[in-house]
Design a protein around this motif. Structure first.
Motif, PDB file in Angstrom:
ATOM      1  N   SER A  35      -1.408   1.696  24.308  1.00  0.00           N
ATOM      2  CA  SER A  35      -2.315   2.396  25.208  1.00  0.00           C
ATOM      3  C   SER A  35      -1.569   3.420  26.051  1.00  0.00           C
ATOM      4  O   SER A  35      -2.024   4.553  26.224  1.00  0.00           O
ATOM      5  N   VAL A  36      -0.396   3.030  26.536  1.00  0.00           N
ATOM      6  CA  VAL A  36       0.424   3.957  27.327  1.00  0.00           C
ATOM      7  C   VAL A  36       0.849   5.146  26.474  1.00  0.00           C
ATOM      8  O   VAL A  36       0.801   6.300  26.912  1.00  0.00           O
ATOM      9  N   ASP A  37       1.253   4.871  25.220  1.00  0.00           N
ATOM     10  CA  ASP A  37       1.691   5.940  24.321  1.00  0.00           C
ATOM     11  C   ASP A  37       0.556   6.919  24.046  1.00  0.00           C
ATOM     12  O   ASP A  37       0.764   8.142  24.046  1.00  0.00           O
ATOM     13  N   LYS A  38      -0.635   6.408  23.810  1.00  0.00           N
ATOM     14  CA  LYS A  38      -1.771   7.281  23.496  1.00  0.00           C
ATOM     15  C   LYS A  38      -2.169   8.130  24.694  1.00  0.00           C
ATOM     16  O   LYS A  38      -2.713   9.226  24.528  1.00  0.00           O
ATOM     17  N   ASN A  39      -1.919   7.623  25.892  1.00  0.00           N
ATOM     18  CA  ASN A  39      -2.285   8.352  27.107  1.00  0.00           C
ATOM     19  C   ASN A  39      -1.114   9.126  27.696  1.00  0.00           C
ATOM     20  O   ASN A  39      -1.253   9.715  28.775  1.00  0.00           O
ATOM     21  N   TYR A  40       0.008   9.142  26.980  1.00  0.00           N
ATOM     22  CA  TYR A  40       1.193   9.838  27.483  1.00  0.00           C
ATOM     23  C   TYR A  40       0.953  11.343  27.531  1.00  0.00           C
ATOM     24  O   TYR A  40       0.506  11.944  26.563  1.00  0.00           O
ATOM     25  N   ARG A  41       1.222  11.937  28.673  1.00  0.00           N
ATOM     26  CA  ARG A  41       1.180  13.380  28.839  1.00  0.00           C
ATOM     27  C   ARG A  41       2.392  13.778  29.679  1.00  0.00           C
ATOM     28  O   ARG A  41       2.511  13.374  30.835  1.00  0.00           O
ATOM     29  N   SER A  42       3.270  14.534  29.090  1.00  0.00           N
ATOM     30  CA  SER A  42       4.493  14.932  29.770  1.00  0.00           C
ATOM     31  C   SER A  42       4.216  16.030  30.791  1.00  0.00           C
ATOM     32  O   SER A  42       3.170  16.694  30.755  1.00  0.00           O
ATOM     33  N   GLN A  47       4.478  26.554  27.224  1.00  0.00           N
ATOM     34  CA  GLN A  47       3.417  27.309  27.888  1.00  0.00           C
ATOM     35  C   GLN A  47       2.423  26.347  28.544  1.00  0.00           C
ATOM     36  O   GLN A  47       2.797  25.573  29.412  1.00  0.00           O
ATOM     37  N   THR A  48       1.158  26.379  28.131  1.00  0.00           N
ATOM     38  CA  THR A  48       0.152  25.546  28.805  1.00  0.00           C
ATOM     39  C   THR A  48      -0.051  24.183  28.150  1.00  0.00           C
ATOM     40  O   THR A  48      -0.894  23.400  28.614  1.00  0.00           O
ATOM     41  N   VAL A  49       0.677  23.883  27.080  1.00  0.00           N
ATOM     42  CA  VAL A  49       0.511  22.586  26.420  1.00  0.00           C
ATOM     43  C   VAL A  49       1.669  21.664  26.776  1.00  0.00           C
ATOM     44  O   VAL A  49       2.765  22.113  27.069  1.00  0.00           O
ATOM     45  N   ARG A  50       1.393  20.364  26.739  1.00  0.00           N
ATOM     46  CA  ARG A  50       2.366  19.363  27.149  1.00  0.00           C
ATOM     47  C   ARG A  50       2.550  18.319  26.058  1.00  0.00           C
ATOM     48  O   ARG A  50       1.652  18.055  25.264  1.00  0.00           O
ATOM     49  N   TRP A  51       3.741  17.732  26.027  1.00  0.00           N
ATOM     50  CA  TRP A  51       4.008  16.674  25.050  1.00  0.00           C
ATOM     51  C   TRP A  51       2.983  15.554  25.207  1.00  0.00           C
ATOM     52  O   TRP A  51       2.650  15.146  26.315  1.00  0.00           O
ATOM     53  N   GLY A  52       2.491  15.083  24.071  1.00  0.00           N
ATOM     54  CA  GLY A  52       1.515  14.000  24.078  1.00  0.00           C
ATOM     55  C   GLY A  52       0.085  14.461  23.963  1.00  0.00           C
ATOM     56  O   GLY A  52      -0.803  13.644  23.682  1.00  0.00           O
ATOM     57  N   MET A  53      -0.177  15.761  24.174  1.00  0.00           N
ATOM     58  CA  MET A  53      -1.545  16.263  24.038  1.00  0.00           C
ATOM     59  C   MET A  53      -2.049  16.066  22.610  1.00  0.00           C
ATOM     60  O   MET A  53      -1.289  16.175  21.649  1.00  0.00           O
ATOM     61  N   THR A  54      -3.335  15.787  22.478  1.00  0.00           N
ATOM     62  CA  THR A  54      -3.944  15.660  21.160  1.00  0.00           C
ATOM     63  C   THR A  54      -4.193  17.044  20.570  1.00  0.00           C
ATOM     64  O   THR A  54      -4.102  18.060  21.261  1.00  0.00           O
ATOM     65  N   ARG A  55      -4.536  17.070  19.296  1.00  0.00           N
ATOM     66  CA  ARG A  55      -4.858  18.341  18.639  1.00  0.00           C
ATOM     67  C   ARG A  55      -6.025  19.044  19.351  1.00  0.00           C
ATOM     68  O   ARG A  55      -6.016  20.262  19.515  1.00  0.00           O
ATOM     69  N   GLU A  56      -7.010  18.254  19.758  1.00  0.00           N
ATOM     70  CA  GLU A  56      -8.171  18.823  20.422  1.00  0.00           C
ATOM     71  C   GLU A  56      -7.771  19.452  21.759  1.00  0.00           C
ATOM     72  O   GLU A  56      -8.250  20.536  22.118  1.00  0.00           O
ATOM     73  N   GLU A  57      -6.889  18.785  22.480  1.00  0.00           N
ATOM     74  CA  GLU A  57      -6.433  19.314  23.767  1.00  0.00           C
ATOM     75  C   GLU A  57      -5.606  20.582  23.588  1.00  0.00           C
ATOM     76  O   GLU A  57      -5.732  21.542  24.357  1.00  0.00           O
TER      77      GLU A  57
END
Length: 231
Positions: A35-42, A47-57
């Motif tokens: 659960s923590v891994d799936k919700n991980y956002r660095s 630029q405007t994207v962060r590690w852990g973002m989904t494809r949709e994000e």
């Protein structure tokens, strides 16, 4: 005798119960970790994207990025006032790596100095020294891994024309500088090509680096074999 047997059975049952409880505890820990891994956002990324973002994000943050048949998001953009081609790779539907290719660098020395300054400002510290970098490269602690290598992990992977395919079959590369933080590993690289100057920045999420190291090795061998057919 009977009491001894009953006692032994009781001990075995207690041990089995403890083992079962331990297994349940491990399962709970794994569920929490997943659960923590799936919700991980660095706090870091590109630029405007962060590690852990989904494809949709990522698609929402970078609408100009296009999903290609090899499972990678690609886009053409401008980075530091230079035209660039960007590849974004995902691991288990989470952003894990980004490559930025500068395909026509006229003055490599000036470009390296600029990128070194900008990346040092971004990551809040100087890159590895030449001695540190040489030692890391010798030990294999400064890996060169394309974001597109993650596509090889998909069963429906389809090879497409890309900067990675060109680089895999032409020229020699050098890792010029390397930055590492708790969240990111970054390589500034240069290729020696007869017709043009080419440089790249490889961004990798530190969190996913161990997984990539374990997974990409065997699959990259297959990918490279496929590339050889083009030569």
């Amino acid at each position: 005798m009977k009491l001894g047997v009953l006692g032994l059975l009781g001990v075995l049952g207690l041990v089995a119960g403890c083992a079962s409880q331990k297994t349940h505890a491990q399962l709970r820990q794994e569920a929490v970790r997943d659960s923590v891994d799936k919700n991980y956002r660095s706090t870091e990324g590109f630029q405007t994207v962060r590690w852990g973002m989904t494809r949709e994000e990522v698609r929402a943050a970078l609408p100009e990025a296009t999903a290609t048949p090899d499972g990678v998001f690609r886009m053409k953009t401008t980075v530091a006032d230079m035209p660039a081609e960007v590849s974004l790779g995902f691991l288990d539907n989470q952003l894990a790596a980004v490559d930025v290719f500068f395909l026509d660098v006229k003055d490599a020395r000036t470009f390296q100095a600029l990128m070194r300054d900008l990346l040092t400002r971004k990551y809040g510290g100087d890159p590895k020294t030449a001695h540190q970098l040489a030692r890391q490269l010798k030990r294999g602690d400064a890996p060169v891994r394309f974001a597109a290598d993650l596509a090889a992990l998909q069963k429906d992977w389809v090879a497409v024309d890309s900067p990675e395919r060109e680089l895999a079959s032409r020229g020699e590369f050098n890792v010029l500088n390397r930055w590492t933080t708790l969240e990111s590993h970054v390589n500034l690289m240069q290729w020696t090509l007869p017709s043009k100057g080419l440089m790249a920045i490889q961004y990798e999420a530190a969190k996913y680096a161990p997984t990539r190291a374990a997974l990409i090795g065997p699959t990259t061998i297959k990918a490279r074999k496929d590339l050889v057919k083009d030569l």
